[in-house]
Design a protein around this motif. Structure first.
Motif, PDB file in Angstrom:
ATOM      1  N   PHE A 169     -21.771  -0.016  25.629  1.00  0.00           N
ATOM      2  CA  PHE A 169     -22.115   0.876  26.601  1.00  0.00           C
ATOM      3  C   PHE A 169     -22.339   0.110  27.868  1.00  0.00           C
ATOM      4  O   PHE A 169     -22.958   0.734  28.849  1.00  0.00           O
ATOM      5  N   THR A 170     -21.632  -1.015  28.066  1.00  0.00           N
ATOM      6  CA  THR A 170     -21.713  -1.585  29.433  1.00  0.00           C
ATOM      7  C   THR A 170     -20.199  -1.052  30.288  1.00  0.00           C
ATOM      8  O   THR A 170     -19.414  -0.569  29.854  1.00  0.00           O
ATOM      9  N   GLY A 171     -20.731  -1.525  31.422  1.00  0.00           N
ATOM     10  CA  GLY A 171     -19.378  -1.085  32.510  1.00  0.00           C
ATOM     11  C   GLY A 171     -19.515   0.161  32.721  1.00  0.00           C
ATOM     12  O   GLY A 171     -20.080   0.929  32.451  1.00  0.00           O
TER      13      GLY A 171
ATOM     14  N   ASP B 130     -15.667   3.041  26.361  1.00  0.00           N
ATOM     15  CA  ASP B 130     -14.754   2.427  25.419  1.00  0.00           C
ATOM     16  C   ASP B 130     -14.171   3.152  24.346  1.00  0.00           C
ATOM     17  O   ASP B 130     -14.954   3.721  23.741  1.00  0.00           O
ATOM     18  N   PRO B 131     -12.981   3.087  24.119  1.00  0.00           N
ATOM     19  CA  PRO B 131     -12.116   3.871  23.313  1.00  0.00           C
ATOM     20  C   PRO B 131     -12.856   4.032  21.850  1.00  0.00           C
ATOM     21  O   PRO B 131     -12.847   4.830  21.068  1.00  0.00           O
ATOM     22  N   GLU B 132     -13.218   2.686  21.475  1.00  0.00           N
ATOM     23  CA  GLU B 132     -13.642   2.311  20.059  1.00  0.00           C
ATOM     24  C   GLU B 132     -14.954   3.077  20.020  1.00  0.00           C
ATOM     25  O   GLU B 132     -15.245   3.427  18.737  1.00  0.00           O
ATOM     26  N   THR B 133     -15.611   2.883  20.915  1.00  0.00           N
ATOM     27  CA  THR B 133     -17.076   3.317  21.025  1.00  0.00           C
ATOM     28  C   THR B 133     -16.891   5.133  20.816  1.00  0.00           C
ATOM     29  O   THR B 133     -17.738   5.593  19.903  1.00  0.00           O
ATOM     30  N   LEU B 134     -16.212   5.468  21.613  1.00  0.00           N
ATOM     31  CA  LEU B 134     -15.981   7.091  21.463  1.00  0.00           C
ATOM     32  C   LEU B 134     -15.598   7.651  20.212  1.00  0.00           C
ATOM     33  O   LEU B 134     -16.174   8.523  19.587  1.00  0.00           O
TER      34      LEU B 134
ATOM     35  N   ARG C  74     -19.053  15.619  21.802  1.00  0.00           N
ATOM     36  CA  ARG C  74     -18.847  15.185  23.105  1.00  0.00           C
ATOM     37  C   ARG C  74     -19.340  13.787  23.359  1.00  0.00           C
ATOM     38  O   ARG C  74     -20.286  13.596  24.195  1.00  0.00           O
ATOM     39  N   PRO C  75     -18.598  12.892  22.794  1.00  0.00           N
ATOM     40  CA  PRO C  75     -18.991  11.279  22.742  1.00  0.00           C
ATOM     41  C   PRO C  75     -19.172  10.876  24.323  1.00  0.00           C
ATOM     42  O   PRO C  75     -19.853  10.072  24.413  1.00  0.00           O
ATOM     43  N   ALA C  76     -18.192  11.534  25.218  1.00  0.00           N
ATOM     44  CA  ALA C  76     -18.300  10.892  26.653  1.00  0.00           C
ATOM     45  C   ALA C  76     -19.519  11.210  27.187  1.00  0.00           C
ATOM     46  O   ALA C  76     -20.106  10.269  28.004  1.00  0.00           O
ATOM     47  N   ASP C  77     -20.228  12.225  27.023  1.00  0.00           N
ATOM     48  CA  ASP C  77     -21.533  12.586  27.564  1.00  0.00           C
ATOM     49  C   ASP C  77     -22.727  11.800  26.774  1.00  0.00           C
ATOM     50  O   ASP C  77     -23.563  11.232  27.526  1.00  0.00           O
ATOM     51  N   ILE C  78     -22.582  11.463  25.793  1.00  0.00           N
ATOM     52  CA  ILE C  78     -23.297  10.530  24.887  1.00  0.00           C
ATOM     53  C   ILE C  78     -23.534   9.097  25.607  1.00  0.00           C
ATOM     54  O   ILE C  78     -24.470   8.481  25.798  1.00  0.00           O
TER      55      ILE C  78
ATOM     56  N   ASP D 213     -25.158  16.842  19.459  1.00  0.00           N
ATOM     57  CA  ASP D 213     -25.093  16.880  20.727  1.00  0.00           C
ATOM     58  C   ASP D 213     -26.389  17.117  21.529  1.00  0.00           C
ATOM     59  O   ASP D 213     -27.041  16.729  22.493  1.00  0.00           O
ATOM     60  N   ASP D 214     -26.715  18.553  20.991  1.00  0.00           N
ATOM     61  CA  ASP D 214     -27.736  19.215  21.717  1.00  0.00           C
ATOM     62  C   ASP D 214     -29.134  18.451  21.467  1.00  0.00           C
ATOM     63  O   ASP D 214     -30.096  18.321  22.286  1.00  0.00           O
ATOM     64  N   ALA D 215     -29.151  18.215  20.165  1.00  0.00           N
ATOM     65  CA  ALA D 215     -30.247  17.426  19.770  1.00  0.00           C
ATOM     66  C   ALA D 215     -30.508  16.120  20.491  1.00  0.00           C
ATOM     67  O   ALA D 215     -31.688  15.554  21.118  1.00  0.00           O
ATOM     68  N   PHE D 216     -29.438  15.194  20.775  1.00  0.00           N
ATOM     69  CA  PHE D 216     -29.631  14.010  21.456  1.00  0.00           C
ATOM     70  C   PHE D 216     -30.000  14.328  22.949  1.00  0.00           C
ATOM     71  O   PHE D 216     -30.702  13.305  23.366  1.00  0.00           O
TER      72      PHE D 216
END
Length: 958
Positions: A462-464, A468-472, A482-486, A528-531
């Motif tokens: 989660f730096t930069g 990161d595609p692998e993180t998504l 919605r991984p980008a929002d996370i 996503d909503d809970a997070f």
């Protein structure tokens, strides 16, 4: 080697006798056939230090021919304590005498320890008393010297320490009366400004600091006679920039503003050992709020573990071994046991005063008794601690060196083994490894939930500024849509823009926790909503480190938090405002069965007893109630209890809180207005409070009743009040105590409208007037309400009279047809004024809870039920044999309790959190919320039919 050592011992014993051929009954010390001679042979052969000591000072043994070892040591202690009173005493002579008597006492203590005449506790107690006596004697000498020089004025010449304002606190093992055989003495020195004349305070900082330097020289300077002990003064606040003797005010300001957990841990063992003991005790009392937090303190675990990691890093203590292992600081060593105990003390000592002791073994027992650790853990750690301290003393007795390292060479290792009582090195090695591994296992359990970023099973970067595609991909695999929002949310955490993440420590802890958070939230229905609700919760926190440390140490708590965020907005709001409510879940009793009333009341009394004033009492009541309500709610969410048991638990909690609150209010009120002679007060619980069916958000329906001696008109305080005025103001004070907001929130909202004449009547009701009103003026609806009434707090005699009076009123003859007409009319009015919009309005809908309550109340008033006042609708329906209606009441109770627990606003079935829908369905034993809705509709129809059959219908329903 064993044979060589024994032969050497025999030689040294003979040499001792030849060099010092005195005549006395102690000749058996040198008779090789006598057990004492054999013991001495072994000691002299195994310990070079003791061999030299007794070769040069054999007369140390002579007194033992006619007195016990304890008696001789007690006499030596008395001699040391009296040194400062000898008229011819000089500083040089004092230094010499302290060293000589220390040497003799240490030799005798070693004999007592090695011979097992002393157990470990006795040995450390004598070593501690010896250090304390030497310190006190030297300090008194120096204080008298200052007085003679006109530097200070001692108020008590015969007791120079008393009233001097000079405080010497022993820390560590001396503070705990657990001093090592050869040990530094950790001391901190303070000056109580309140004891000294104001003009002397500034001068005394310099004067007393110079005195401490002299004291250090007296104690630790090496002379031909050796030294007394080494002193370490570095545990004082900010030692690099503060004087050796620090004013108490400056120390208190430091601890309040900058004190750290390691300093709190060190102060656990602090004890005044010299100087102005009374001033020292006062100072420690002022430190109580700093050391012992009123909230359970789980951030302390990580801080203590950090200290331990630094010890391993700085000292180079790696994996467990035996030879060359540091049994104090190394893995599995004494320090880990001490840290284990101190961590638990820091966490819970604010709540449990019995956990505030200094002695390690005693605190292990106390932790076990209070349920913080299991009995096998306590027993194991106690045995290992006693064993390791036993070995530690023997390591130091070899050469009188402050070392904790087992020798690596064969001869040195076997010396320690033989001194410890072993006849073979292999057995000693086996037991040592068992102890070290046992301690390491228990210590590691405190931190077993630490996680790293790899635990989520994929990339989590989660730096930069770019995702990161692998993180998504990892987030998608975990269940987020919605991984980008996370990623954006987590990057904002690392930026420190949120208050909870501004400190470096908080960000580090949250980074360690992130994989577990993502896995837990990813497993929910709408991850996503809970997070995102969790992110909103974090944004409301004033600080995060305490919560993150707590979640990191307790995975079960993390699961509960995720459940709350996904299903219970009301509880989420509570923990957003009061993160400390988690404390209740982490206490040993948190996950177990609901506490009995007596146990709950005992815990509350213990917690409130620590309050300094009335306002703190109220705040502690609010803290306790919030935590316990939260704990009941979590048990309900987790399915450990059902709605009926939750209602009973909320009610018991309210009763306990009201009882203590009423006592506190009465005591505070009496300070100003005194008491009414013969006066008695009782609280009558109405509504759900009376019937034991409170929910998480229920108000308290109360009536305050009183009576007093007939011939008394006024109270006896400095501001007397007429009786009616006195009790009216007392009632108002009670309502304010219960419902006034503070930093800790509101205890309970209170409703007094069910008193005679409602809002038009007096807020406090005379007992006799209450009976008259209920018998002659009350409406049917008021008698219906009275069927749920129950005396819950106050004078027990008045409570009993009150319940007798209510029973007589309820049992009075009535016109049953008129009662039925009045019940129908009242039900019709409620339907008009508060119409139900769906089956989820379970209270007001036709066939809902109000119908069940009215059926039960009608049955009591018309004597179709024999239940007493204060019974719940369920108890009454069960007594009537109406299993169908009882089942309906249980269904409504289960669903309503969860809805009241989870929701803050009006329930909307189309917009409920997914987690809540699952909870509601599960509570009713239905597969999904749609089936639950159908079950509620069917049940309502059955209840409405039963109402009509028993009480009748209105014209509008016909």
């Amino acid at each position: 080697m064993a044979e060589d050592l024994v032969a050497a011992g025999s030689f040294f014993a003979k040499a001792l006798k030849a060099l010092h051929p005195f005549e006395s009954e102690q000749g058996h010390w040198f008779d090789g056939r006598h057990p004492q001679a054999q013991f001495l042979n072994a000691v002299l052969s195994l310990s070079p230090f003791l061999r030299d000591l007794f070769l040069h000072n054999p007369y140390y043994l002579e007194p033992l021919s006619n007195m016990s070892l304890n008696s001789r040591l007690d006499r030596l202690l008395a001699e040391i304590a009296a040194f400062d009173t000898l008229p011819e005493m000089t500083e040089t002579r004092l230094m010499q005498q302290l060293r000589l008597l220390k040497r003799e006492a240490h030799g005798l203590i070693a004999l007592g320890d090695l011979s097992t005449v002393f157990d470990g506790k006795t040995t450390t107690a004598y070593l501690s008393r010896l250090a304390e006596a030497r310190l006190g004697s030297a300090l008194r000498f120096l204080l008298r010297d200052l007085d003679r020089a006109g530097k200070v004025t001692l108020p008590y010449q015969d007791e120079p320490e008393r009233g001097s304002g000079l405080i010497i606190l022993a820390m560590g093992k001396l503070g705990a009366n657990e001093l090592n055989y050869s040990s530094d003495v950790d001391l901190v020195v303070f000056i109580d400004e309140q004891v000294l004349p104001a003009e002397q305070v500034a001068d005394c900082v310099d004067i007393y600091s110079r005195l401490i330097r002299r004291l250090v020289r007296i104690m630790q300077e090496r002379t031909v006679d050796g030294y007394v002990f080494r002193m370490d003064l570095r545990l004082r606040p900010d030692p690099a920039s503060t004087p050796l003797a620090l004013p108490v005010g400056a120390a208190l300001r430091y601890y309040e503003a900058r004190g750290q957990n390691w300093e709190r841990a060190a102060l656990i063992k602090a004890r005044p050992v010299a100087g102005d003991i009374a001033a020292g005790e006062r100072f420690l009392h002022e430190l109580v709020p700093y050391i012992w937090r009123k909230y359970l303190d789980y951030a302390a675990i990580a801080d203590i573990h950090s200290i331990k990691r630094q010890i391993h890093t700085c000292k180079g203590h790696g994996a467990i071994a035996v030879r060359g292992h540091n049994i104090k600081l190394g893995r599995g060593g004494i320090r880990e046991i001490e840290f284990f105990v101190q961590t638990q003390q820091l966490i819970a000592g604010g709540r449990f005063a019995q956990l505030r002791g200094r002695n390690t073994v005693e605190m292990l027992a106390a932790l076990c008794e209070t349920g913080w650790i299991a009995a096998p853990v306590a027993d194991s750690l106690r045995q290992h601690y006693v064993f390791l301290r036993h070995v530690e003393h023997r390591i130091q007795m070899v050469a009188d060196e402050q070392t904790h390292i087992l020798p690596e060479d064969e001869d040195g290792f076997l010396r320690v083994a033989y001194l410890t009582g072993y006849t073979a090195g292999e057995a000693f090695t086996r037991d040592m490894l068992a102890a070290l591994h046992g301690v390491e296992e228990h210590y590691a359990a405190l931190f077993e939930h630490e996680r790293d970023l790899a635990s989520a099973g994929g990339n989590l970067v989660f730096t930069g500024g770019e995702n990161d595609p692998e993180t998504l991909a990892t987030l998608s695999g975990l269940g987020f849509t919605r991984p980008a929002d996370i990623c954006r949310i987590i990057r904002s955490w690392h930026s420190g823009r949120t208050r909870a993440m501004r400190s470096r420590e908080a960000r580090e802890r949250l980074t360690e926790l992130t994989p577990a958070l993502l896995q837990a939230f990813g497993a929910t229905v709408r991850a996503d909503d809970a997070f995102m609700r969790f992110d909103t919760f974090l944004q409301g926190l004033p600080a995060g480190i305490q919560l993150f440390s707590l979640l990191q140490s307790n995975p079960a708590l993390l699961e509960q938090l995720v459940l709350i965020m996904s299903a219970a907005p009301r509880l989420a709001e509570i923990i957003m405002r009061k993160p400390h409510v988690f404390d209740s879940m982490l206490a040993p009793q948190g996950a177990g069965a609901l506490p009995e009333r007596a146990a709950l009341a005992g815990r509350l009394r213990d917690f409130v007893a620590q309050a300094a004033d009335y306002e703190e009492i109220l705040d502690r009541l609010r803290i306790f109630a919030a935590e316990q309500r939260f704990l009941i709610g979590v048990r309900l969410l987790g399915g450990a209890i059902d709605g009926v048991r939750a209602g009973a638990a909320f009610t018991v909690l309210a009763e306990v809180m009201l009882d203590v609150c009423l006592q506190a209010v009465e005591a505070e009120f009496a300070r100003q207005h005194g008491r009414i002679a013969g006066g008695r007060v009782a609280l009558l619980g109405m509504g759900k409070l009376g019937s034991g069916e409170l929910t998480a958000g229920s108000d308290l329906d109360l009536i305050l009743l009183y009576d007093h001696a007939a011939d008394v008109e006024m109270s006896d305080g400095r501001k007397p009040l007429y009786a009616a005025q006195y009790y009216a103001r007392l009632a108002q004070r009670l309502v304010a105590a219960l419902s006034a907001p503070s930093g800790e929130g509101v205890l309970y909202e209170v409703d007094l409208r069910l008193r005679p004449s409602g809002n038009k009547g007096p807020v406090a009701v005379d007992f006799a007037a209450f009976g008259q009103y209920q018998r002659h003026e009350a409406w049917t609806w008021e008698h219906m309400a009275l069927t749920r009434a129950r005396a819950i707090a106050g004078d027990t005699g008045l409570q009993a009279q009150l319940m007798v009076e209510i029973a007589q009123i309820i049992g009075s003859p009535r016109d049953n047809s008129k009662i039925a007409d009045d019940v129908r009319a009242m039900r019709a009015m409620i339907a008009r004024e508060k119409p139900a919009h769906s089956v989820w309005d379970m209270k007001t809908m036709a066939g809902g809870l109000i119908d069940l309550d009215f059926i039960a109340q009608y049955a009591v008033l018309t004597r179709k039920s024999a239940c007493k006042a204060g019974a719940s609708a369920g108890e009454i329906l069960a007594g009537m044999g109406r299993s169908d209606l009882l089942a309906a009441w249980r269904l409504y109770s289960d669903v309503e309790q969860i809805m009241r627990l989870c929701l803050m606003e009006v329930f909307s079935p189309d917009d409920m959190p997914a987690g809540l829908a699952d909870l509601l369905a599960r509570s009713a034993g239905e597969p999904d919320v749609a089936r639950l809705q159908g079950a509620l509709a069917r049940t309502a129809a059955e209840v409405r039919a039963a109402f009509a059959a028993m009480i009748g219908t209105t014209a509008a329903e016909c």
